[in-house]
Motif scaffolding. Structure first.
Motif, PDB file in Angstrom:
ATOM      1  N   LEU A  40       0.863  -1.115   0.038  1.00 20.72           N
ATOM      2  CA  LEU A  40      -0.009  -0.095   0.123  1.00 20.72           C
ATOM      3  C   LEU A  40       0.944   1.192   0.037  1.00 20.72           C
ATOM      4  CD1 LEU A  40      -2.641  -1.113   2.743  1.00 20.72           C
ATOM      5  CD2 LEU A  40      -2.660  -1.093   0.210  1.00 20.72           C
ATOM      6  N   ALA A  41       2.047   1.280   0.859  1.00 13.48           N
ATOM      7  CA  ALA A  41       2.782   2.250   0.786  1.00 13.48           C
ATOM      8  C   ALA A  41       3.451   2.671  -0.548  1.00 13.48           C
ATOM      9  CB  ALA A  41       4.043   2.132   1.843  1.00 13.48           C
ATOM     10  N   VAL A  45      -1.823   4.511  -0.977  1.00 11.61           N
ATOM     11  CA  VAL A  45      -3.292   4.126  -0.943  1.00 11.61           C
ATOM     12  C   VAL A  45      -3.557   3.689   0.612  1.00 11.61           C
ATOM     13  CG1 VAL A  45      -3.506   3.973  -3.211  1.00 11.61           C
ATOM     14  CG2 VAL A  45      -2.883   1.752  -2.093  1.00 11.61           C
ATOM     15  N   SER A  46      -4.606   3.680   0.813  1.00 11.98           N
ATOM     16  CA  SER A  46      -5.105   3.288   2.304  1.00 11.98           C
ATOM     17  C   SER A  46      -5.349   1.728   2.427  1.00 11.98           C
ATOM     18  CB  SER A  46      -5.867   4.129   3.086  1.00 11.98           C
ATOM     19  OG  SER A  46      -7.285   4.064   2.193  1.00 11.98           O
ATOM     20  N   ASP A  47      -6.019   1.101   1.323  1.00 13.94           N
ATOM     21  CA  ASP A  47      -6.503  -0.098   1.162  1.00 13.94           C
ATOM     22  C   ASP A  47      -6.412  -0.465  -0.312  1.00 13.94           C
ATOM     23  OD1 ASP A  47      -7.115  -2.549   2.389  1.00 13.94           O
ATOM     24  OD2 ASP A  47      -9.151  -1.938   2.675  1.00 13.94           O
ATOM     25  N   ALA A  48      -6.582  -1.895  -0.352  1.00 10.26           N
ATOM     26  CA  ALA A  48      -6.594  -2.383  -1.781  1.00 10.26           C
ATOM     27  C   ALA A  48      -7.137  -3.935  -1.490  1.00 10.26           C
ATOM     28  CB  ALA A  48      -5.269  -2.665  -2.506  1.00 10.26           C
ATOM     29  N   SER A  49      -7.810  -4.359  -2.493  1.00  3.28           N
ATOM     30  CA  SER A  49      -8.315  -5.911  -2.562  1.00  3.28           C
ATOM     31  C   SER A  49      -7.277  -6.781  -2.718  1.00  3.28           C
ATOM     32  CB  SER A  49      -9.352  -6.068  -3.552  1.00  3.28           C
ATOM     33  OG  SER A  49      -8.815  -5.892  -5.005  1.00  3.28           O
ATOM     34  N   PRO A  50      -7.317  -8.251  -2.603  1.00  2.00           N
ATOM     35  CA  PRO A  50      -6.209  -9.103  -3.036  1.00  2.00           C
ATOM     36  C   PRO A  50      -5.724  -8.917  -4.352  1.00  2.00           C
ATOM     37  CG  PRO A  50      -7.796 -10.116  -1.331  1.00  2.00           C
ATOM     38  CD  PRO A  50      -8.388  -8.722  -1.762  1.00  2.00           C
ATOM     39  N   THR A  51      -6.618  -8.656  -5.094  1.00  2.00           N
ATOM     40  CA  THR A  51      -6.284  -8.605  -6.600  1.00  2.00           C
ATOM     41  C   THR A  51      -5.472  -7.415  -6.788  1.00  2.00           C
ATOM     42  OG1 THR A  51      -8.451  -9.857  -7.108  1.00  2.00           O
ATOM     43  CG2 THR A  51      -7.494  -8.503  -9.069  1.00  2.00           C
TER      44      THR A  51
END
Length: 88
Positions: A40-41, A45-51
Motif C-alpha cells: 500500500l505504501a 493508498v490506504s487499502d486494496a483488494s487482494p487482486t
C-alpha cells in the motif's frame, strides 16, 4: 551467492496479509514475504483488494526483489531464514 527469482506467480495470503514469492540461493529456497502495508505504501493508498495487491506487487516487483536480495546479502533474514519486507 546472490538470491535469484524465476518470475513465479506471487501468492497472497489473507491470514498473514502478505504476498509471497520464493527466491533461490545456494542454500536452497528462500521464502520472501511482502506485507500488505508495504505494498500500500508503494502506491500511497490506504487499502486494496487482494487482486489489487497482486497488481501493485507486479508493478513494483523489481523493487521488491532488489530489496529481498539486499536483505539476503546483508543477513537481514527472519529467524526461520525467510525475508520479510514491511512498510517501515
Amino acid at each position: 551467492m546472490a538470491l535469484t527469482f524465476l518470475n513465479e506467480t506471487p501468492i497472497y495470503n489473507p491470514a498473514r496479509e502478505t504476498v509471497r514469492i520464493i527466491g533461490i540461493a545456494s542454500s536452497g529456497h528462500v521464502i520472501c514475504r511482502v506485507a500488505k502495508r508495504a505494498l500500500l505504501a508503494y502506491e500511497d493508498v490506504s487499502d486494496a483488494s487482494p487482486t489489487e495487491l497482486l497488481q501493485i506487487f507486479a508493478k513494483h516487483r523489481q523493487r521488491v526483489e532488489q530489496t529481498a536480495r539486499e536483505r539476503y546479502l546483508t543477513g537481514l533474514q527472519q529467524d526461520d531464514g525467510s525475508i520479510f519486507i514491511s512498510a517501515a
